[in-house]
Design a protein around this motif. Structure first.
Motif, mmCIF file in Angstrom:
data_model
loop_
_atom_site.group_PDB
_atom_site.id
_atom_site.type_symbol
_atom_site.label_atom_id
_atom_site.label_comp_id
_atom_site.label_asym_id
_atom_site.label_seq_id
_atom_site.Cartn_x
_atom_site.Cartn_y
_atom_site.Cartn_z
ATOM 1 N N VAL A 248 0.141 -14.263 17.875
ATOM 2 C CA VAL A 248 0.586 -16.087 17.417
ATOM 3 C C VAL A 248 2.019 -15.902 17.736
ATOM 4 C CG1 VAL A 248 0.752 -17.670 16.226
ATOM 5 C CG2 VAL A 248 -2.311 -16.912 16.815
ATOM 6 N N VAL A 249 2.584 -14.585 16.633
ATOM 7 C CA VAL A 249 3.849 -15.081 16.612
ATOM 8 C C VAL A 249 4.798 -14.696 17.822
ATOM 9 C CG1 VAL A 249 5.508 -13.630 15.056
ATOM 10 C CG2 VAL A 249 3.310 -14.446 13.997
ATOM 11 N N GLU A 250 3.986 -13.495 18.707
ATOM 12 C CA GLU A 250 4.576 -12.887 19.237
ATOM 13 C C GLU A 250 5.243 -14.510 20.573
ATOM 14 O OE1 GLU A 250 2.791 -12.817 23.406
ATOM 15 O OE2 GLU A 250 4.466 -12.322 23.746
ATOM 16 N N ARG A 251 3.995 -15.096 20.418
ATOM 17 C CA ARG A 251 4.680 -16.386 21.674
ATOM 18 C C ARG A 251 5.357 -17.496 21.209
ATOM 19 N NH1 ARG A 251 1.026 -16.242 25.621
ATOM 20 N NH2 ARG A 251 1.170 -13.651 24.697
ATOM 21 N N TRP A 252 4.904 -17.122 19.751
ATOM 22 C CA TRP A 252 6.577 -18.342 18.633
ATOM 23 C C TRP A 252 7.656 -17.885 19.019
ATOM 24 C CZ3 TRP A 252 9.651 -18.769 15.161
ATOM 25 C CH2 TRP A 252 10.384 -19.719 15.025
ATOM 26 N N LEU A 253 8.054 -16.671 19.365
ATOM 27 C CA LEU A 253 9.344 -15.729 18.909
ATOM 28 C C LEU A 253 9.380 -16.109 20.631
ATOM 29 C CD1 LEU A 253 9.781 -12.555 17.437
ATOM 30 C CD2 LEU A 253 11.040 -14.544 17.322
ATOM 31 N N LEU A 254 9.128 -16.157 21.439
ATOM 32 C CA LEU A 254 8.840 -16.200 22.938
ATOM 33 C C LEU A 254 9.588 -17.889 23.069
ATOM 34 C CD1 LEU A 254 8.618 -15.247 25.560
ATOM 35 C CD2 LEU A 254 6.272 -16.497 25.880
ATOM 36 N N PHE A 255 8.941 -18.870 22.690
ATOM 37 C CA PHE A 255 9.697 -19.608 22.633
ATOM 38 C C PHE A 255 10.850 -20.052 21.990
ATOM 39 C CE2 PHE A 255 7.545 -23.143 25.162
ATOM 40 C CZ PHE A 255 5.838 -22.180 25.082
ATOM 41 N N ALA A 256 11.092 -20.000 20.419
ATOM 42 C CA ALA A 256 12.123 -19.199 19.793
ATOM 43 C C ALA A 256 13.289 -19.214 20.064
ATOM 44 C CB ALA A 256 11.780 -19.343 18.314
ATOM 45 N N GLU A 257 12.830 -17.276 21.321
ATOM 46 C CA GLU A 257 13.526 -16.791 21.326
ATOM 47 C C GLU A 257 14.839 -17.196 22.662
ATOM 48 O OE1 GLU A 257 14.306 -12.711 19.511
ATOM 49 O OE2 GLU A 257 12.849 -12.355 20.097
ATOM 50 N N ALA A 258 14.095 -18.205 22.803
ATOM 51 C CA ALA A 258 14.404 -18.785 24.811
ATOM 52 C C ALA A 258 15.664 -19.904 24.104
ATOM 53 C CB ALA A 258 12.966 -18.877 25.305
ATOM 54 N N LYS A 259 16.940 -19.522 25.511
ATOM 55 C CA LYS A 259 17.262 -20.983 25.085
ATOM 56 C C LYS A 259 17.815 -20.959 26.827
ATOM 57 C CE LYS A 259 20.859 -18.226 23.554
ATOM 58 N NZ LYS A 259 22.672 -18.158 23.562
ATOM 59 N N HIS A 260 17.679 -22.846 27.209
ATOM 60 C CA HIS A 260 17.802 -23.375 27.774
ATOM 61 C C HIS A 260 18.873 -23.622 28.427
ATOM 62 C CE1 HIS A 260 17.555 -26.624 30.465
ATOM 63 N NE2 HIS A 260 15.795 -26.761 30.780
ATOM 64 N N VAL A 261 19.601 -23.761 29.614
ATOM 65 C CA VAL A 261 20.781 -24.005 29.868
ATOM 66 C C VAL A 261 21.150 -25.599 29.590
ATOM 67 C CG1 VAL A 261 21.162 -22.750 31.856
ATOM 68 C CG2 VAL A 261 20.421 -24.909 32.343
ATOM 69 N N VAL A 262 20.425 -26.645 29.253
ATOM 70 C CA VAL A 262 21.625 -27.197 29.161
ATOM 71 C C VAL A 262 22.100 -27.571 27.571
ATOM 72 C CG1 VAL A 262 18.650 -29.043 27.680
ATOM 73 C CG2 VAL A 262 20.578 -30.225 28.904
ATOM 74 N N THR A 263 21.608 -26.638 26.704
ATOM 75 C CA THR A 263 21.956 -26.564 25.622
ATOM 76 C C THR A 263 23.884 -25.963 26.146
ATOM 77 O OG1 THR A 263 21.372 -24.172 25.175
ATOM 78 C CG2 THR A 263 20.132 -25.603 24.709
ATOM 79 N N LEU A 264 23.692 -25.858 26.997
ATOM 80 C CA LEU A 264 25.627 -25.858 27.626
ATOM 81 C C LEU A 264 25.926 -26.511 27.481
ATOM 82 C CD1 LEU A 264 25.048 -23.949 30.189
ATOM 83 C CD2 LEU A 264 26.021 -22.246 27.955
ATOM 84 N N TYR A 265 25.673 -27.923 27.492
ATOM 85 C CA TYR A 265 26.403 -29.091 27.046
ATOM 86 C C TYR A 265 26.563 -29.500 26.132
ATOM 87 C CZ TYR A 265 25.619 -29.780 31.957
ATOM 88 O OH TYR A 265 25.400 -28.913 34.065
ATOM 89 N N TYR A 266 25.710 -28.920 25.227
ATOM 90 C CA TYR A 266 26.045 -29.226 23.186
ATOM 91 C C TYR A 266 26.076 -28.044 22.764
ATOM 92 C CZ TYR A 266 22.538 -33.858 24.516
ATOM 93 O OH TYR A 266 22.283 -34.597 25.343
ATOM 94 N N GLY A 267 27.430 -27.233 23.039
ATOM 95 C CA GLY A 267 27.871 -27.006 22.431
ATOM 96 C C GLY A 267 27.141 -25.114 22.916
ATOM 97 N N ALA A 268 26.701 -24.764 23.058
ATOM 98 C CA ALA A 268 26.207 -23.235 23.617
ATOM 99 C C ALA A 268 27.632 -22.783 24.488
ATOM 100 C CB ALA A 268 25.239 -23.278 24.166
ATOM 101 N N GLY A 269 27.972 -21.817 24.663
ATOM 102 C CA GLY A 269 28.738 -21.432 25.259
ATOM 103 C C GLY A 269 28.096 -20.766 26.009
ATOM 104 N N THR A 270 27.135 -19.993 25.645
ATOM 105 C CA THR A 270 26.218 -19.206 26.968
ATOM 106 C C THR A 270 24.959 -18.825 26.689
ATOM 107 O OG1 THR A 270 25.918 -17.406 25.710
ATOM 108 C CG2 THR A 270 27.647 -17.273 27.265
ATOM 109 N N ALA A 271 24.395 -19.236 27.937
ATOM 110 C CA ALA A 271 22.438 -19.471 27.742
ATOM 111 C C ALA A 271 21.884 -18.460 29.166
ATOM 112 C CB ALA A 271 22.359 -21.530 27.491
#
Lengths: 247, 317
Positions: B294-317
């Protein structure tokens, strides 16, 4: 169908957004929200709109970026972001129900709200954040390229453009057939070196952005005339001659 | 990515259920499991409860669950549609296998063949689930070669730990074989996960704020002002960020509670051999493995970055 059209659409309708002109007024975002509060995608739900944590569905958003290395050549670029109606739209192919589709006649990507199950996978697949989930309707919504406006015979012909294009007060938005190299928008893109966003994502977006024009080089401070040296006046006679000759 | 509990529950529970169904078929075909009807009833009951519970949980994630049947139609292009079809198809051979075992008390010969067909369908379903994630170019933490093995390995591991607990509860003769497989499956899952984390930590970003805006030619691009002051769907769904130090702690949890502990407990049970002590150990191992996945799957989501965040301040994704 959530297969992309078998043959490329006859027309590729899309937008061209001029980042050199956009002033970041958000009129396009507001007009889009207003137009889509009626018609095809209505209503665009807002939650807690007058409360502490408002949130809601918007198809068009205007970001502001600072671009440059901070050495005096930085500039602010206002950046409207909305659906780019991609040729290889990943939002279309991942949809399990066929609700997300690209029209063959004009390339517009739409959501069929009657068959959408709201699984949100299309929004995960879209690099540009074009699709939002409407909590109340339980379906995904997105820019329709004002499909209910551009073909609308009850509107005068000059109004048959997307709402965002007609409302832009500075003319930073253009609409047309980007699949036709002779169309006005295509010529504009060619003349201004328009570009696609995130080409490495392989979506082949149709919309194009026009880059900010290069700034004029910062001019040298204008050379000031050397101040008159009272010692080298030349005397009273010289001043009198100067005054006579200067009339 | 926002870790949606319904999706985490779906993938972990159905993974465990499919893993258990697969191993029931494999071990029965190898003649290592007696066709005990109550064992069958409990094992298949547990497996189907996990699979059906998981599928129902994923349906509640939908805006219109009553239209979910439409999701079976676009299998030509959509991995989600293929997963739906595979899940529905899997019920047929596994259901028949279960009925033959529980009602008629047979699990060899033709029954085993049907069971193995069911096992193939289970693997195919987990495969399709994993491909939904692995096929998304927008999330580079998922779009790589270790995502699919991770899903398969954890389905096998959780299924094996459950089967091991069941064969100990029933005191079967050949429980050591299941215990050995459980050990291997825990080790494999940990190894795959470790490789996955090394990959996502090292992978360079292709998409940046510069490519997202196309303004890289003018210099570095940073967000001056977000387009809205309040949160929106995109940021709620895809703006989730986990601090590096929290992720590190949770990774350690996965490797300890989700790997080292079940490995040690299962090995101890093998050493003890049988009886109440061994049964207690393998039950604990199954629980620890479950918490870990359950924690492994939670982390799979939590550590995933989507490229749309590049429009919201992320420098890389």
């Amino acid at each position: 169908m959530t297969d992309l059209p078998a043959s490329p659409p006859r027309r590729q309708l899309g937008l061209v957004i001029d980042l050199d002109i956009c002033v970041g007024c958000h009129a396009c975002a507001v007009t889009c929200k207003e137009w889509n509060s009626g018609g095809h995608s209505a209503p665009l739900t807002d939650h807690d709109p007058y409360g502490a944590h408002p949130t809601g569905v918007w198809f068009n958003r205007v970001h502001a970026f600072e671009v440059g290395d901070g050495d005096g050549n930085s500039r602010t670029v206002h950046f409207p972001r909305s659906c780019l109606h991609c040729q290889d739209a990943p939002c279309v192919t991942v949809c399990p129900t066929g609700a997300s589709y690209k029209r063959e006649e004009d390339g517009i990507v739409l959501v069929n709200a009657d068959t959408c199950i709201g699984c949100k996978l299309c929004s995960w697949a879209c690099p540009y954040g074009a699709r939002e989930y409407d909590q109340d309707a339980g379906v995904m919504k997105k820019c329709t390229l004002c499909v209910d406006r551009i073909y609308n015979d009850t509107l005068p012909p000059t109004s048959r453009v997307p709402a965002c294009v007609s409302t832009c007060p500075v003319g930073a938005r253009h609409f047309g057939d980007l699949g036709d190299p002779d169309s006005d928008v295509s010529r504009l893109v060619a003349a201004r070196d328009g570009f696609a966003l995130m080409p490495e994502q392989d979506c082949k977006p149709v919309n194009r952005y026009l880059p900010p024009r290069p700034r004029r080089a910062v001019a040298e401070a204008p050379a000031l005339a050397a101040p008159a040296d009272p010692e080298e006046d030349g005397g009273v006679l010289a001043r009198w001659v100067d005054r006579i000759l200067s009339r | 990515m926002h870790p949606a509990y319904s999706v985490i529950a779906f993938t972990t529970a159905s993974g465990a259920g499919y893993g258990l169904l697969t191993l029931l078929a494999v071990f029965a075909a190898l003649g290592l499991l007696p066709a005990d009807r109550w064992f069958g009833f409990t094992a298949f009951g547990l497996a189907f409860a996990l699979v059906v519970g998981g599928l129902l949980s994923s349906m509640f994630h939908l805006g219109h669950p009553e239209r979910a049947w439409r999701a079976l139609s676009q299998w030509r292009s959509s991995w989600l549609s293929r997963e739906g079809l595979a899940a529905v198809a899997t019920f047929v051979p596994t259901g028949v296998f279960a009925v033959v075992w529980v009602v008629f008390g047979r699990n060899g010969g033709a029954a085993a063949a049907i069971g193995l067909l069911g096992a193939l369908c289970c693997v195919a379903t987990v495969y399709c689930t994993a491909m939904i994630y692995a096929s998304l170019k927008t999330i580079k933490a998922w779009c790589n070669g270790w995502t699919l093995p991770g899903y398969l390995a954890y389905a096998a591991m959780t299924g094996a730990l459950l089967l091991n607990a069941l064969v100990h509860l029933w005191g079967f003769d050949r429980r050591a074989a299941v215990g050995a497989l459980a050990l291997v499956s825990v080790a494999v899952a940990a190894l795959v996960k470790d490789r996955y984390w090394r990959l996502i930590d090292a992978e360079p970003s292709v998409s940046t704020a510069e490519t997202a805006t196309g303004l890289g030619g003018l210099g570095k691009v940073t967000l001056l002002e977000a387009p809205h002051t309040e949160e929106n769907y995109l940021m709620a769904e895809m703006g989730f960020k986990i601090a590096r130090r929290h992720a590190t702690k949770l990774r350690r949890f996965v490797l300890i509670v989700g790997a080292a502990v079940p490995f040690a407990l299962t090995a101890a049970a093998l050493a003890v051999g049988g009886g109440a002590a061994a049964t207690a150990l393998v039950l604990l191992a199954a629980i620890a493995g479950g918490a870990g996945v359950v924690v492994e799957r939670w982390l799979l989501f939590a550590e995933a970055k989507h490229v749309v965040t590049l429009y919201y301040g992320a420098g890389t994704a």
